[in-house]
Write an enzyme that holds these catalytic residues in place. Structure first.
Site, PDB file in Angstrom:
ATOM      1  N   CYS A 189       0.826  -1.211   0.000  1.00 25.84           N
ATOM      2  CA  CYS A 189       0.000   0.000   0.000  1.00 25.84           C
ATOM      3  C   CYS A 189       0.864   1.267   0.000  1.00 25.84           C
ATOM      4  O   CYS A 189       2.009   1.242   0.411  1.00 25.84           O
ATOM      5  CB  CYS A 189      -0.864   0.022   1.246  1.00 25.84           C
TER       6      CYS A 189
ATOM      7  N   ARG B 216       5.354   0.009  -5.882  1.00 21.55           N
ATOM      8  CA  ARG B 216       5.263  -0.811  -4.675  1.00 21.55           C
ATOM      9  C   ARG B 216       4.295  -1.983  -4.874  1.00 21.55           C
ATOM     10  O   ARG B 216       4.315  -2.929  -4.106  1.00 21.55           O
ATOM     11  CB  ARG B 216       4.790   0.059  -3.506  1.00 21.55           C
TER      12      ARG B 216
ATOM     13  N   TRP C 241      -2.868  -2.764  -1.527  1.00 19.33           N
ATOM     14  CA  TRP C 241      -2.484  -4.133  -1.854  1.00 19.33           C
ATOM     15  C   TRP C 241      -3.264  -4.992  -0.876  1.00 19.33           C
ATOM     16  O   TRP C 241      -3.030  -4.960   0.329  1.00 19.33           O
ATOM     17  CB  TRP C 241      -0.979  -4.309  -1.674  1.00 19.33           C
TER      18      TRP C 241
ATOM     19  N   ASN D 199      -1.845   2.148   5.856  1.00 16.79           N
ATOM     20  CA  ASN D 199      -0.915   1.094   5.440  1.00 16.79           C
ATOM     21  C   ASN D 199      -0.644   0.220   6.643  1.00 16.79           C
ATOM     22  O   ASN D 199      -0.496   0.738   7.753  1.00 16.79           O
ATOM     23  CB  ASN D 199       0.439   1.688   5.019  1.00 16.79           C
ATOM     24  N   GLY D 200      -0.526  -1.079   6.439  1.00 12.82           N
ATOM     25  CA  GLY D 200      -0.201  -1.975   7.552  1.00 12.82           C
ATOM     26  C   GLY D 200      -1.363  -2.892   7.861  1.00 12.82           C
ATOM     27  O   GLY D 200      -2.284  -3.042   7.060  1.00 12.82           O
TER      28      GLY D 200
ATOM     29  N   GLU E 139      18.229 -17.219  -7.579  1.00  9.62           N
ATOM     30  CA  GLU E 139      17.863 -15.838  -7.913  1.00  9.62           C
ATOM     31  C   GLU E 139      17.441 -15.722  -9.381  1.00  9.62           C
ATOM     32  O   GLU E 139      16.475 -15.018  -9.699  1.00  9.62           O
ATOM     33  CB  GLU E 139      19.049 -14.905  -7.591  1.00  9.62           C
TER      34      GLU E 139
ATOM     35  N   LYS F 168      13.722 -14.454 -10.503  1.00 10.03           N
ATOM     36  CA  LYS F 168      13.482 -13.339 -11.436  1.00 10.03           C
ATOM     37  C   LYS F 168      12.500 -13.765 -12.519  1.00 10.03           C
ATOM     38  O   LYS F 168      11.574 -13.036 -12.848  1.00 10.03           O
ATOM     39  CB  LYS F 168      14.787 -12.868 -12.106  1.00 10.03           C
TER      40      LYS F 168
ATOM     41  N   GLU G 195       8.930 -14.238 -11.090  1.00 11.50           N
ATOM     42  CA  GLU G 195       8.279 -12.985 -10.686  1.00 11.50           C
ATOM     43  C   GLU G 195       7.662 -12.227 -11.849  1.00 11.50           C
ATOM     44  O   GLU G 195       6.575 -11.695 -11.728  1.00 11.50           O
ATOM     45  CB  GLU G 195       9.307 -12.041 -10.044  1.00 11.50           C
TER      46      GLU G 195
ATOM     47  N   HIS H 236      18.284 -36.710  -7.083  1.00 13.42           N
ATOM     48  CA  HIS H 236      17.519 -37.132  -5.900  1.00 13.42           C
ATOM     49  C   HIS H 236      16.035 -36.808  -6.041  1.00 13.42           C
ATOM     50  O   HIS H 236      15.313 -36.799  -5.044  1.00 13.42           O
ATOM     51  CB  HIS H 236      18.099 -36.477  -4.640  1.00 13.42           C
TER      52      HIS H 236
ATOM     53  N   LYS I 249       6.728  -4.050  -3.932  1.00 11.17           N
ATOM     54  CA  LYS I 249       8.147  -3.721  -3.810  1.00 11.17           C
ATOM     55  C   LYS I 249       8.606  -3.794  -2.369  1.00 11.17           C
ATOM     56  O   LYS I 249       9.721  -4.190  -2.073  1.00 11.17           O
ATOM     57  CB  LYS I 249       8.387  -2.315  -4.370  1.00 11.17           C
TER      58      LYS I 249
HETATM   59  C1  AGP Z   1      12.804  -9.336  -5.424  1.00 14.53           C
HETATM   60  O1  AGP Z   1      12.799  -9.321  -6.810  1.00 14.53           O
HETATM   61  C2  AGP Z   1      11.501  -9.477  -4.828  1.00 14.53           C
HETATM   62  N1  AGP Z   1      10.605  -8.466  -5.241  1.00 14.53           N
HETATM   63  C3  AGP Z   1      11.398  -9.864  -3.373  1.00 14.53           C
HETATM   64  O2  AGP Z   1      11.776 -11.200  -3.287  1.00 14.53           O
HETATM   65  C4  AGP Z   1      12.225  -9.059  -2.359  1.00 14.53           C
HETATM   66  O3  AGP Z   1      13.575  -9.305  -2.535  1.00 14.53           O
HETATM   67  C5  AGP Z   1      11.775  -9.435  -0.940  1.00 14.53           C
HETATM   68  O4  AGP Z   1      10.443  -9.083  -0.757  1.00 14.53           O
HETATM   69  C6  AGP Z   1      12.636  -8.794   0.121  1.00 14.53           C
HETATM   70  O5  AGP Z   1      12.566  -7.413   0.059  1.00 14.53           O
HETATM   71  P1  AGP Z   1      13.638  -6.493   0.762  1.00 14.53           P
HETATM   72  O6  AGP Z   1      14.951  -6.765   0.138  1.00 14.53           O
HETATM   73  O7  AGP Z   1      13.134  -5.103   0.527  1.00 14.53           O
HETATM   74  O8  AGP Z   1      13.642  -6.854   2.222  1.00 14.53           O
END
Ligand code: AGP
Length: 614
Positions: free
Chosen positions: A2, A27, A77, A103-104, A487, A491, A494, A510, A609
Site C-alpha cells: 500500500c 510498490r 495491496w 498502510n499496515g 535468484e 526473477k 516474478e 535425488h 516492492k
Molecule cells: C525481489 O525481486 C523481490 N521483489 C522480493 O523477493 C524481495 O527481494 C523481498 O520481498 C525482500 O525485500 P527487501 O529486500 O526489501 O527486504
C-alpha cells in the site's frame, strides 16, 4: 504494498494525489482511492485495478472536486478483503464525515469490530482499516478534536500502521500517525505533503520530517505540529531528502527493470569509491562499528533476509565462511521469528533488505536486538526502519529501485558482502595476502565486464525468445553459484509467471530429474572453478534425459558445443567473484522473456516492492 499520499495547500489536490500515487505504483497494488475536502464536504472516489481506472472515475466528477486543495490518497495491496471498490481506501465512518487511509495491518481488528458494532457502528467492508475509521469517529464525537481522537484511538489499536485522517467538521486539517510502518511529511511553502515513501513528494520538496513510532502530526495549510502519544509537543527534526526526481525516470529505457540492469556497473563503481583505494591497501569500512577484538573473536554470524536479499545472504555466507572461517547461518526472516532460535549477545546478526521495511526482516532484527546481538544492516534505504535498528549500517547506495523485481540492489548487496568479508578477513588475518589482493583488484574490474556483457545483450535476447513459450524452467549450479540459480529462477517467476526452479545440481538425481524431458529447458551456470567438472557431469545427466540444455559460462571448452543447444558466454572472472557476473544475463533472460510475453515487467501481478506485512 500500500501507499499513502496526503496534501494540504493551495494547489488542486486531486492532481497532486494522483501524481504522488503514480510515484508509489512500483510498490504494487490492486485498487486505489482518494478523499478530498471541498466546500465543507468530503468527496471520495475509488476504483479497482490501476490508477488509470481511478483517473477515469475522477474525470466524470471533475466539477465536484476541482476547487479542493486538501485530501488524502491511497493505493491498496489487498490483505483483508478482496481488491474491490468497496474495500479500497479511503474508508469512512457511518456519518461519512471522516475519511482515513491506512498502510499496515490492524491485528486486533476483530475484537475492535465486535466492540464497535455493539456501539452501533455499521461495517460495509471486510477490511481491518474500517475499524479504525469507526474508532476515530467515536473518539472524535467525544473530543471534537481530530488530533486528540487519533491519539486516543491509537492507544486501542494493535499492529502496524501508517494512518492519515481528515474530518469534515475540522477546519482544513490532516492528522497522521504511524507505528512500525513508514510515514514522512514533506514541507513546502504554505503547503504540506504526507507520504509513505519519498518518491511521492520528491518532485515538490526536499525538506521532510520522518515520523517516529507513535508520533502524531497535525497539518494545516500554514502550520505543522508534532506531538508524542501523550500530546506533548515535539521538536521538528527537518531532514533534506537525498533523492533526485530524475531517478524516477526511465531515461529512454522501455522499463525501469531494464534501466536498473544497465545501472549495475555504475552502482558497483559507486560502492567501491573510498572502500578500495588500491588492491594492496586494506579495505576501508568505517560503517562496521564492531571493535577489531570483537571481530577477531566472533565465532557465529546469522544472516536474516527475504526473497532476493535472502539469495544475496546465501552468497554472503559462502564468502564469509570461505574468507574468514566463521560459521554463518542464513535464514528466511519469516522462519527465524517463529522458532526458538539461539541468537545471543555473542552472535553478529546481519539483516539484508533492499527496502529496509520488510516486516518479516524488521521483526526478526528486533528479536535479535532484544537478545543483545550486534545488528548489522545492509540496505538500500539508510532512511528506513531497519536502518534505525542498526548498530552498524552498510548502505548499499544503489539509488532508488523502481521495478518490483530487484536487480541492481541485489548486485549492490553482493558487493557489500564482498567488502565486509574481505574487511573481516583482513582484520582476522584469515586469508592469504595474495588472494585478498587479487580479489580486490578483480572486483574493481567487474563493472567493465558487465558493461561488455550488456553491449552484447542481443545474444541473451535471442536466447530468451527461443525459450519464452516454455511452461517450466530449471536452473542448476553448484557451490557459490547455487544462490545465483535460485535468484535467476526467482526473477523469471516474478515477472513472466513461468514456473522456474533453482537446484543445487547434485540434487537433480535425488528427485527433480524425474521432471526432465524434451520440453524442459535446463540452464546450467557453469563457471570455471572448483565445481566445474562436477556440474558438467550433472549437465550430462540432464542431457541424457533429453532436456533442452543451456549453458551460462566463462569457459571456452569446445566440448560444451555438443552438450548445450545454447551457450551464453560471459566474461572471464575468478570463481569467487563469479556470482556478480553470472546474475546479469539471468536478469536479462527473465526481462526479455517477460517483455516478449507482454507481461507487466515493472509491476508484476500480486507482488509488492516493499512487503510491510508479515
Ligand atoms: C525481489 O525481486 C523481490 N521483489 C522480493 O523477493 C524481495 O527481494 C523481498 O520481498 C525482500 O525485500 P527487501 O529486500 O526489501 O527486504
Amino acid at each position: 504494498m500500500c501507499g499513502i499520499v496526503g496534501y494540504i495547500g493551495d494547489r488542486p489536490v486531486a492532481d497532486i494525489l494522483i501524481d504522488g500515487l503514480h510515484q508509489l505504483e512500483y510498490r504494487g497494488y490492486d485498487s486505489a482511492g482518494i478523499a478530498v475536502k471541498c466546500e465543507d464536504k468530503l468527496h471520495i472516489y475509488k476504483a479497482e485495478g490501476k490508477l488509470d481506472n481511478l483517473s477515469s472515475v475522477l474525470m466524470q466528477h471533475k466539477s465536484e472536486y476541482q476547487n479542493a486543495t486538501m485530501g488524502i490518497g491511497h493505493i491498496r495491496w489487498a490483505t483483508h478483503g478482496a481488491p474491490t471498490v468497496v474495500n479500497a481506501h479511503p474508508h469512512t465512518c457511518n456519518c461519512g464525515n471522516l475519511a482515513i487511509v491506512h498502510n499496515g495491518i490492524i491485528e486486533n481488528y476483530k475484537e475492535l469490530r465486535e466492540k464497535l458494532e455493539k456501539q452501533g457502528a455499521i461495517f460495509r467492508t471486510q477490511t481491518d482499516t474500517e475499524t479504525v475509521a469507526h474508532l476515530i469517529a467515536y473518539k472524535y464525537a467525544e473530543t471534537k478534536d481530530l488530533t486528540k481522537a487519533v491519539q486516543l484511538a491509537t492507544k486501542e489499536i494493535e499492529g502496524a500502521y501508517a494512518l492519515c485522517v481528515i474530518h469534515n467538521e475540522e477546519k482544513d486539517k490532516i492528522v497522521a500517525t504511524k507505528r512500525n510502518a513508514p510515514l514522512l511529511v514533506g514541507i513546502g511553502e504554505g503547503e504540506y505533503f504526507v507520504a509513505s515513501d519519498v518518491p511521492a513528494i520528491i518532485k515538490y520538496t526536499k525538506k521532510a520530517v520522518y515520523l517516529e513510532d507513535n508520533q502524531i502530526v497535525t497539518l494545516t495549510k500554514n502550520n505543522i505540529v508534532l506531538t508524542d502519544e501523550c500530546g506533548q509537543e515535539l521538536f521538528l527534526k527537518i531532514e533534506t531528502l537525498p533523492w533526485e526526481p530524475v531517478a524516477l525516470s526511465k531515461m529512454g529505457y522501455k522499463h525501469f527493470m531494464l534501466k536498473e540492469i544497465h545501472e549495475q556497473p555504475d552502482v558497483i563503481r559507486n560502492i567501491l569509491v573510498g572502500k578500495i583505494h588500491t588492491s594492496e591497501e586494506p579495505i576501508i569500512l568505517n560503517e562496521v562499528k564492531l571493535t577489531n577484538d570483537t571481530l577477531k573473536n566472533l565465532n557465529r554470524i546469522q544472516i536474516i533476509a527475504c526473497g532476493t536479499s535472502l539469495h544475496a545472504a546465501m552468497i554472503g555466507k559462502y564468502i564469509i565462511e570461505n574468507f574468514c572461517g566463521i560459521a554463518v547461518d542464513v535464514e528466511a526472516s519469516s522462519e527465524y521469528i517463529y522458532r526458538k532460535n539461539v541468537t545471543d549477545s555473542k552472535t553478529l546478526v546481519i539483516g539484508v533488505s533492499q527496502s529496509g521495511e520488510t516486516a518479516d526482516t524488521l521483526t526478526a532484527i528486533k528479536q535479535a536486538k532484544a537478545k543483545g546481538s550486534h545488528i548489522l544492516i545492509i540496505t538500500n534505504r539508510p532512511d528506513s526502519a531497519m536502518a534505525r535498528e542498526a548498530d552498524s549500517l552498510i548502505p548499499v547506495s544503489a539509488g532508488i529501485e523502481v521495478s518490483v523485481a530487484a536487480t541492481k540492489s541485489y548486485v549492490a548487496q553482493l558487493v557489500s558482502f564482498y567488502l565486509l568479508a574481505m574487511y573481516m578477513a583482513e582484520i582476522k588475518g584469515s586469508l592469504d595476502e595474495s588472494v585478498l589482493t587479487s580479489l580486490k583488484s578483480d572486483l574493481t574490474k567487474i563493472p567493465q565486464k558487465i558493461e561488455q556483457m550488456l553491449s552484447h545483450k542481443e545474444q541473451i535476447q535471442s536466447c530468451a525468445r527461443l525459450y519464452a513459450n516454455t511452461k517450466d524452467f530449471i536452473y542448476i549450479a553448484r557451490g557459490i553459484n547455487y544462490p545465483t540459480a535460485l535468484e535467476g529462477a526467482l526473477k523469471l517467476k516474478e515477472i513472466s509467471y513461468i514456473n522456474a526452479t533453482g537446484y543445487p545440481a547434485g540434487e537433480l538425481k535425488h528427485g527433480p530429474i524425474a521432471m526432465l524431458d524434451e520440453s524442459m529447458p535446463v540452464l546450467s551456470i557453469l563457471m570455471k572453478g572448483s565445481v566445474y567438472e562436477k556440474l558438467l557431469s550433472n549437465s550430462e545427466e540432464a542431457k541424457a534425459r533429453n532436456a533442452r540444455m543451456i549453458a551460462l559460462t566463462n569457459s571456452k571448452d569446445e566440448k560444451l558445443k555438443d552438450l548445450f543447444e545454447y551457450i551464453i558466454e560471459v566474461p572471464d572472472v575468478q570463481e569467487l567473484l563469479s556470482p556478480i557476473i553470472a546474475i546479469v544475463p539471468l536478469q536479462l533472460i527473465a526481462y526479455y522473456i517477460a517483455e516478449y510475453l507482454g507481461k507487466d515487467v515493472d509491476q508484476p501481478r500480486n507482488l509488492a516492492k516493499s512487503v510491510t506485512v508479515e
